[in-house]
Scaffold this active site. Sequence first.
Site, PDB file in Angstrom:
ATOM      1  N   LYS A 249       5.213 -22.134   2.218  1.00 20.29           N
ATOM      2  CA  LYS A 249       5.154 -20.695   2.522  1.00 20.29           C
ATOM      3  C   LYS A 249       5.222 -20.498   4.043  1.00 20.29           C
ATOM      4  O   LYS A 249       5.889 -19.585   4.529  1.00 20.29           O
ATOM      5  CB  LYS A 249       3.858 -20.119   1.926  1.00 20.29           C
ATOM      6  CG  LYS A 249       3.642 -18.633   2.149  1.00 20.29           C
ATOM      7  CD  LYS A 249       4.569 -17.797   1.288  1.00 20.29           C
ATOM      8  CE  LYS A 249       4.240 -16.325   1.154  1.00 20.29           C
ATOM      9  NZ  LYS A 249       3.930 -15.565   2.301  1.00 20.29           N
TER      10      LYS A 249
ATOM     11  N   GLU B 234       0.690 -12.317  13.225  1.00 16.12           N
ATOM     12  CA  GLU B 234       0.203 -13.643  12.799  1.00 16.12           C
ATOM     13  C   GLU B 234       0.946 -14.776  13.513  1.00 16.12           C
ATOM     14  O   GLU B 234       0.879 -15.915  13.079  1.00 16.12           O
ATOM     15  CB  GLU B 234       0.362 -13.776  11.279  1.00 16.12           C
ATOM     16  CG  GLU B 234      -0.526 -12.800  10.526  1.00 16.12           C
ATOM     17  CD  GLU B 234      -0.475 -12.943   9.013  1.00 16.12           C
ATOM     18  OE1 GLU B 234      -1.541 -12.951   8.377  1.00 16.12           O
ATOM     19  OE2 GLU B 234       0.641 -13.027   8.462  1.00 16.12           O
TER      20      GLU B 234
ATOM     21  N   ARG C 237       0.837  -1.205   0.000  1.00 11.39           N
ATOM     22  CA  ARG C 237       0.000   0.000   0.000  1.00 11.39           C
ATOM     23  C   ARG C 237       0.864   1.243   0.000  1.00 11.39           C
ATOM     24  O   ARG C 237       1.769   1.359   0.821  1.00 11.39           O
ATOM     25  CB  ARG C 237      -0.820   0.023   1.289  1.00 11.39           C
ATOM     26  CG  ARG C 237      -2.145  -0.635   1.178  1.00 11.39           C
ATOM     27  CD  ARG C 237      -2.682  -0.807   2.569  1.00 11.39           C
ATOM     28  NE  ARG C 237      -4.114  -0.604   2.574  1.00 11.39           N
ATOM     29  CZ  ARG C 237      -4.882  -0.900   3.596  1.00 11.39           C
ATOM     30  NH1 ARG C 237      -4.352  -1.379   4.694  1.00 11.39           N
ATOM     31  NH2 ARG C 237      -6.171  -0.698   3.543  1.00 11.39           N
TER      32      ARG C 237
ATOM     33  N   SER D 216       6.028  -8.581   7.198  1.00 10.37           N
ATOM     34  CA  SER D 216       4.685  -8.198   7.648  1.00 10.37           C
ATOM     35  C   SER D 216       4.610  -8.214   9.181  1.00 10.37           C
ATOM     36  O   SER D 216       3.910  -7.397   9.781  1.00 10.37           O
ATOM     37  CB  SER D 216       3.639  -9.121   7.035  1.00 10.37           C
ATOM     38  OG  SER D 216       3.991 -10.462   7.265  1.00 10.37           O
TER      39      SER D 216
END
Length: 306
Positions: A182, A265, A131, A253
């Site tokens: 991942k 997370e 973003r 992140s």
Amino acid sequence: MRHWHILGVGAIGGLFASLLQAGGSRCTLLLREDDPDAGESSLTVELRCKQQHSHYRFPVSARGDSSGITHLLVTTKAQDIVPALAAVIPRLSPASTVLVLANGMGYLEQLQTRWPWLPCYAGTTTEGVYRQGRRLLCHAGSGTTLIGGRGESTSPPWFADWQNLAVNCAWEPRIDQALWRKLAINCAINPLTAVHDCCNGELASRPELAVEVQQLCEEIRMIGAAAGQHQAVADLHTKVAEVIAATANNRSSMLQDIRARRTTEIDYLNGYLLTLADELKLEAPRNRALVTAVRSLQKQAQKQVG
Ligand code: KPL
């Protein structure tokens, strides 16, 4: 062409909403009641890719609206998947399709337990998008998106919409293996960058951190192999080194979440591995220490907010 509703309009949600619309699908954005655009009937996402700027206009629906949802793409953070889905569950039926594109693992089991009638699929993407503004996205790097359903070797009819996307997207019959690959990479990079407050590249350029990466990869590899995910964790350290080199200037992140005082997370990354290690009666001291450290950073950061 199907009608997709998008739950979680961050960078990944905005990118795939734009790609789906460009490919001919109808897309509606589902906004939280506290989103500044929640009262609007539509909103525009600007997508920058190299020299090109494209604008995509989407109808908006509040999560609590009553119209039915046939195809739902969930692109929230892993820890928000269940609460976000709970808000739209009255709009879904056993004939609906839910596709979750998120980091981590463990959420599919939670969805299955809470809503066993809900047909859920999962995916993982390496598209590089971030973003630059609230509705301004920069598509900085192309990657691969793999989508699949547990035990589904062939793609369902709705996957045709994803074959129309202007990015590399494939049906993955072994989706758990792709999610695991991942997961292992994120578990080796994200918590270390959060704990050491460093960009990804420092995990290679600082010798003391490079050793930590190597030892953590070995522990993750051991848990993965014991869980039957040999393929997913083969050459893990080499793959992690490649991702670190390719994303050297990025802030992971998890580091971004800590700095922004958001929940991370961790429970769906190294926390998921720990649960598995406990079930398999394996020692996992490095993952355990990182889970404790990240949870405590998270608590401290949130205390400062509250
Ligand atoms: O996916 C990522 C993340 O930050 O969540 C990596 C691959 C680590 C890139 O920063």
